[in-house]
Scaffold this active site. Structure first.
Site, PDB file in Angstrom:
ATOM      1  N   ASP A 116       0.754  -1.205   0.192  1.00 16.29           N
ATOM      2  CA  ASP A 116      -0.056   0.059  -0.047  1.00 16.29           C
ATOM      3  C   ASP A 116       0.975   1.280  -0.069  1.00 16.29           C
ATOM      4  OD1 ASP A 116      -2.708   1.441   0.048  1.00 16.29           O
ATOM      5  OD2 ASP A 116      -2.527   1.530   2.122  1.00 16.29           O
ATOM      6  N   LYS A 161      -3.815  -1.796  10.172  1.00 19.05           N
ATOM      7  CA  LYS A 161      -4.058  -1.741   8.694  1.00 19.05           C
ATOM      8  C   LYS A 161      -4.269  -3.288   8.570  1.00 19.05           C
ATOM      9  CE  LYS A 161      -3.206   2.514   7.397  1.00 19.05           C
ATOM     10  NZ  LYS A 161      -4.082   3.497   6.636  1.00 19.05           N
ATOM     11  N   GLU A 191      -9.237   3.783  -2.282  1.00 22.68           N
ATOM     12  CA  GLU A 191      -7.874   3.603  -3.063  1.00 22.68           C
ATOM     13  C   GLU A 191      -8.119   2.823  -4.217  1.00 22.68           C
ATOM     14  OE1 GLU A 191      -4.739   1.988  -0.771  1.00 22.68           O
ATOM     15  OE2 GLU A 191      -5.494   2.651   1.123  1.00 22.68           O
ATOM     16  N   GLN A 214      -3.244   2.637  14.977  1.00 24.62           N
ATOM     17  CA  GLN A 214      -2.130   3.206  14.065  1.00 24.62           C
ATOM     18  C   GLN A 214      -1.602   4.130  14.844  1.00 24.62           C
ATOM     19  OE1 GLN A 214      -3.632   4.893  10.508  1.00 24.62           O
ATOM     20  NE2 GLN A 214      -1.792   5.318   9.667  1.00 24.62           N
ATOM     21  N   THR A 253      -8.604  -5.679   4.167  1.00 17.77           N
ATOM     22  CA  THR A 253      -8.755  -4.878   2.997  1.00 17.77           C
ATOM     23  C   THR A 253      -9.552  -5.440   1.800  1.00 17.77           C
ATOM     24  OG1 THR A 253      -6.044  -4.396   3.252  1.00 17.77           O
ATOM     25  CG2 THR A 253      -6.992  -4.218   1.070  1.00 17.77           C
ATOM     26  N   HIS A 305      -3.741  14.073   1.241  1.00 20.81           N
ATOM     27  CA  HIS A 305      -3.994  12.880   2.262  1.00 20.81           C
ATOM     28  C   HIS A 305      -2.678  13.168   3.161  1.00 20.81           C
ATOM     29  CE1 HIS A 305      -4.966   9.415   4.555  1.00 20.81           C
ATOM     30  NE2 HIS A 305      -3.904   8.940   4.107  1.00 20.81           N
ATOM     31  N   GLU A 317     -10.361   3.647   3.827  1.00 23.93           N
ATOM     32  CA  GLU A 317      -9.645   4.338   2.749  1.00 23.93           C
ATOM     33  C   GLU A 317      -9.923   4.077   1.377  1.00 23.93           C
ATOM     34  OE1 GLU A 317      -5.306   3.511   3.861  1.00 23.93           O
ATOM     35  OE2 GLU A 317      -5.671   4.873   5.625  1.00 23.93           O
ATOM     36  N   GLU A 353      -9.761  12.154   7.970  1.00 29.58           N
ATOM     37  CA  GLU A 353      -9.980  13.408   7.460  1.00 29.58           C
ATOM     38  C   GLU A 353     -11.256  14.385   7.234  1.00 29.58           C
ATOM     39  OE1 GLU A 353      -7.090  13.997   3.566  1.00 29.58           O
ATOM     40  OE2 GLU A 353      -7.499  11.889   3.981  1.00 29.58           O
ATOM     41  N   ASP A 387      -8.925   0.126   2.248  1.00 32.79           N
ATOM     42  CA  ASP A 387      -7.852  -0.460   3.202  1.00 32.79           C
ATOM     43  C   ASP A 387      -8.391  -0.141   4.611  1.00 32.79           C
ATOM     44  OD1 ASP A 387      -5.807  -2.006   3.922  1.00 32.79           O
ATOM     45  OD2 ASP A 387      -4.510  -0.132   3.633  1.00 32.79           O
ATOM     46  N   ARG A 411      -7.596   3.624  13.509  1.00 37.07           N
ATOM     47  CA  ARG A 411      -6.739   4.936  13.529  1.00 37.07           C
ATOM     48  C   ARG A 411      -6.118   5.176  14.814  1.00 37.07           C
ATOM     49  NH1 ARG A 411      -5.229   6.076   8.396  1.00 37.07           N
ATOM     50  NH2 ARG A 411      -7.191   6.470   7.139  1.00 37.07           N
TER      51      ARG A 411
END
Length: 396
Positions: free
Chosen positions: A110, A238, A186, A225, A242, A117, A184, A343, A218, A222
């Site tokens: 990834d 993570k 992607e 993380q 996925t 971002h 996420e 975000e 993904d 948080r």
């Protein structure tokens, strides 16, 4: 133009022709192509040696000349009415099929290719330091994920547990279910042709090795993380799930979506210099419990998929058939372009109101997220690239 009776709301047209793996009524999995409201069974039309398998990997390994020949054959089958009697018996209603993970994932990497971002995450996680890591404009930053937790769209996602500070910075470290579960949005790229260990794949060889793309979510814890990522980066926050879309869109279907990449400063190293314009003008849509909350643009990516592949192999690391690498979160300007809820809600400080009147900061049990994307297609139109969806289940 096609002789098939397609509707405006069909998920795929006769140009896109994405590949996937399906089964019917408990039968064996096999490879098909989606068109209109059907799945076209490929083994009887294009060869059992490539397509009578529970995975796309034999076809992916066959290489670009075979990929191009099969696509040319399929385009002829669905556009030339002389093939009607040959094709019609091989069309399976999409409503009758069960979709499976389309390819066996060899490795998963990834990247972190969206500047917006990366800057937003830097401001949130490292407020006393520069938003971008020192190397960010020099190379495509990434991390190695877990191939075994890549799942097909629709697979339930169990809330992960780990160590986190439930009360924020300075609070005691606790073990428990993630309180800040995120997504996420992607773009993922699927490798077909392998490379030799100890060799490099230049940016100009991107199309020789990468077959196509999938949509990726993904999922990210948080809080886990944030506690674990210094100094080595993402790991348990993570690696639990996925999700990828069930249909792999061939690169050839994206020829109308190619755009020049953004200008880069400082100048990139020689092995990362663009050979061809492999920026992609894709528009994403993020839906949270039925409410569209964001529309991130892929055209904003600083690094292209061709550069990501070149960087992935510049140290001699080899490619394998079924390798998957993803762009990292795709984000444009806030609030409408955020590709993750970190975000979108600014780490929970700005809750989002959904259509049912409820508010959210991060994912709650029972929440469903669906990510879709479209791209420019022939004659100025747009093509759909499918969707990836998942529902959060309580921590086991």
């Amino acid at each position: 133009m096609t002789w098939l009776a397609l509707r405006d709301d069909d998920p795929f047209d006769a140009w896109t022709l994405p590949y996937g793996v399906f089964s019917v009524a408990g039968g064996p999995p096999r490879v098909g192509v989606a068109v209109g409201s059907w799945v076209l069974d490929l083994a009887p039309l294009a060869g059992a040696d490539l397509f009578a398998h529970p995975t796309l990997n034999p076809f992916l390994a066959a290489g670009r000349p075979v990929w191009d020949a099969v696509r040319a054959r399929l385009l002829s089958l669905v556009t030339d009415p002389r093939h009607r009697d040959l094709v019609t018996p091989r069309l399976v209603p999409a409503s009758d099929v069960t979709l499976r993970l389309p390819f066996e994932v060899a490795d998963y990497v990834d990247f972190y290719a969206s500047q917006t971002h990366a800057e937003n995450v830097g401001r949130l996680f490292r407020p006393d330091n520069p938003a971008l890591p020192a190397a960010w404009r020099q190379l495509p930053i990434g991390y190695h994920g877990r191939a075994g937790t890549v799942v097909v769209s629709g697979t339930p996602v169990a809330r992960p547990s780990g160590l986190r500070r439930a009360g924020g910075p300075g609070s005691p470290v606790e073990f428990g279910p993630s309180l800040r579960l995120d997504i996420e949005a992607e773009a993922g790229f699927v490798v077909g042709t392998p490379s030799v260990l100890g060799s490099r794949v230049p940016v100009g060889a991107f199309e020789d090795h990468v077959f196509g793309m999938v949509l990726v979510n993904d999922w990210s814890a948080r809080d886990v993380q944030a506690f674990e990522y210094v100094p080595l980066g993402p790991f348990l926050g993570k690696s639990f799930a996925t999700s990828v879309s069930a249909w792999v869109v061939p690169l050839a279907a994206l020829e109308h979506a190619r755009v020049p990449p953004p200008s880069r400063s400082p100048a990139v190293a020689s092995y990362l210099r663009d050979a061809e314009p492999w920026g992609l003008d894709l528009s994403f849509e993020v839906e949270w419990n039925g409410t569209v909350v964001s529309r991130p643009p892929l055209s904003s990516l600083y690094w292209t998929p061709a550069q990501m592949l070149a960087h992935l192999t510049v140290n001699g690391a080899s490619l394998r058939t079924g390798d998957l690498y993803a762009s990292g979160t795709i984000s444009g300007p806030r609030p409408g372009g955020s590709g993750c809820f970190l975000e979108l809600t600014w780490n929970g400080a700005e809750p989002v109101t959904l259509a049912d009147g409820s508010s959210r900061t991060f994912l709650e049990d029972g929440d469903t997220v669906t990510i879709r994307a479209t791209a420019p297609g022939p004659a100025g139109g747009r093509i759909a690239l499918g969707e990836v969806t998942g529902t959060v289940h309580p921590s086991p």
